[in-house]
Design an enzyme around this catalytic site. Structure first.
Site, mmCIF file in Angstrom:
data_model
loop_
_atom_site.group_PDB
_atom_site.id
_atom_site.type_symbol
_atom_site.label_atom_id
_atom_site.label_comp_id
_atom_site.label_asym_id
_atom_site.label_seq_id
_atom_site.Cartn_x
_atom_site.Cartn_y
_atom_site.Cartn_z
ATOM 1 N N ARG A 151 0.841 -1.207 0.000
ATOM 2 C CA ARG A 151 0.000 0.000 0.000
ATOM 3 C C ARG A 151 0.876 1.258 0.000
ATOM 4 O O ARG A 151 0.653 2.186 -0.783
ATOM 5 C CB ARG A 151 -0.930 -0.016 1.229
ATOM 6 C CG ARG A 151 -2.052 -1.022 1.076
ATOM 7 C CD ARG A 151 -2.971 -1.086 2.275
ATOM 8 N NE ARG A 151 -4.129 -1.922 1.961
ATOM 9 C CZ ARG A 151 -4.787 -2.674 2.837
ATOM 10 N NH1 ARG A 151 -4.419 -2.698 4.103
ATOM 11 N NH2 ARG A 151 -5.827 -3.382 2.443
ATOM 12 N N HIS A 175 -0.224 -5.228 12.684
ATOM 13 C CA HIS A 175 -1.066 -4.904 11.529
ATOM 14 C C HIS A 175 -2.292 -4.149 12.030
ATOM 15 O O HIS A 175 -3.382 -4.666 12.112
ATOM 16 C CB HIS A 175 -1.481 -6.213 10.845
ATOM 17 C CG HIS A 175 -2.228 -6.013 9.563
ATOM 18 N ND1 HIS A 175 -1.825 -5.147 8.585
ATOM 19 C CD2 HIS A 175 -3.349 -6.606 9.099
ATOM 20 C CE1 HIS A 175 -2.676 -5.224 7.571
ATOM 21 N NE2 HIS A 175 -3.615 -6.088 7.865
#
Ligand code: APR
Length: 318
Positions: A151, A175
């Protein structure tokens, strides 16, 4: 084929993983789900695409873990995804119960496999998989850093109008909202990001990366991201199956590395045929290390609360 990959959970992430594994000819694929008909139907559909896509991978859908026997890798995507307004942590109780039941079956039928966990909240789910399987830490890892870094790379490439292939990025930590994208270790054709972008632009891209999952949940409304998560899990599987010795950020069980002990946290590791073959040390500034330890503290708190999570073996209510 001489390799077998089992994918547990035939939903958005699992089915996309199965498709990419087959189309990259990484091995035969077994797709397992708790719902009758779904893995069978998706596997048949993928099988019927094979003549057009030009691969010879066998793709089997089943509700029975016996088909996972002898799997080299098991990728676990079973669980419920996020809906708008939910954090990954909100999934904890339900997905921990699902993870327990799935990993018990995996350990029974594929005791030599390498497990890649995808279900969220990722770091805590890795902990469940590690405990329930009893596998050595080299064979239990979580997919998060590859996705978060992808990303970040995509946003950097768009900002600088360069090929994504020129952009490398490093993201450490859990995460979740506390993940630690590292601009100093993120480069464009070898040049570190701080030499290319103003600090406020870097901060904006870092923030968008942190919220990358939520941005997609907000758009989809009925579920969470699956194309990029599937790509990330398959990159890890490929590095292992082809013994690439690729260095990728993955959630692994740390035993003192980076000053963190007894916890799954994302750090760079070398992936090869034996799984996690090395935990790669990075020289961090005090500030970067403090951010990593802050992220680890959030993971530890969530993982500790797992003791209260109930067992869950049936289909999810959503
Ligand atoms: N055993 C096997 N499969 C199960 C079980 C179980 N005990 N419980 C649920 N599943 C299956 C569901 O039937 C469903 O097909 O898991 C699948 C999940 O698919 P989706 O709902 O489409 O969710 P997906 O978007 O694939 O996300 C799965 O990955 O990225 C993470 O946060 C995400 O935790 C979520 C997971």
């Amino acid at each position: 084929m001489d390799r077998k990959i089992a994918v547990v959970g035939a939903g958005n992430v699992g089915a996309t993983v199965a498709q990419r594994l087959a189309e990259k000819t990484l091995g035969d694929v077994v797709l397992i789900d708790i719902i009758t008909g779904v893995p069978q139907g998706k596997a048949l559909d993928l099988t019927e695409a094979a003549p057009i896509e030009g691969h010879d991978a066998a793709i089997v859908g089943t509700n029975d873990y016996e088909a996972a026997a002898g799997a080299d890798i098991v990728i676990i995507t079973a669980g419920i995804p996020r809906k708008p307004g939910m954090s990954r942590d909100d999934l904890l109780t339900t997905n921990a119960g699902i993870m327990r039941s799935v990993v018990a079956e995996v350990a029974r039928h594929a005791p030599e496999a390498i497990i890649i966990v995808v279900s969220n909240p990722l770091d805590a789910m890795c902990h469940v998989a590690y405990e329930v399987s009893g596998f050595p830490r080299e064979r239990v890892m979580g997919m998060a850093g590859v996705l978060d870094a992808a990303r970040f790379r995509a946003f950097i490439a768009a900002e600088l109008r360069v090929s994504v292939e020129n952009v490398h990025a490093t993201v450490l930590g859990g995460h979740g909202d506390t993940m630690v994208p590292l601009p100093r270790y993120s480069t464009v054709a070898g040049v570190p990001l701080p030499e290319l972008l103003a600090p406020e632009r870097i901060a904006a891209l870092v923030e968008r990366t942190r919220n990358g999952g939520a941005e997609i949940v907000g758009l989809l409304k009925t579920g969470s991201a699956f194309y990029a998560p599937a790509s990330a899990a398959v990159e890890m599987a490929e590095a292992i199956l082809r013994d690439r010795k690729k260095i990728l950020p993955c959630a692994v069980y740390l035993q003192g590395e980076y000053g963190i002990d007894g916890l799954f946290v994302g750090v760079p590791v070398k992936l090869g045929r034996r799984g996690v073959e090395e935990i790669v040390p990075l020289r961090l500034t005090d500030e970067e290390l403090a951010a990593l330890h802050g992220s680890a503290a959030a993971v530890r708190e969530l993982t500790a609360s797992l003791g209260k999570a109930k067992a869950f073996a049936g289909p999810h209510p959503l």
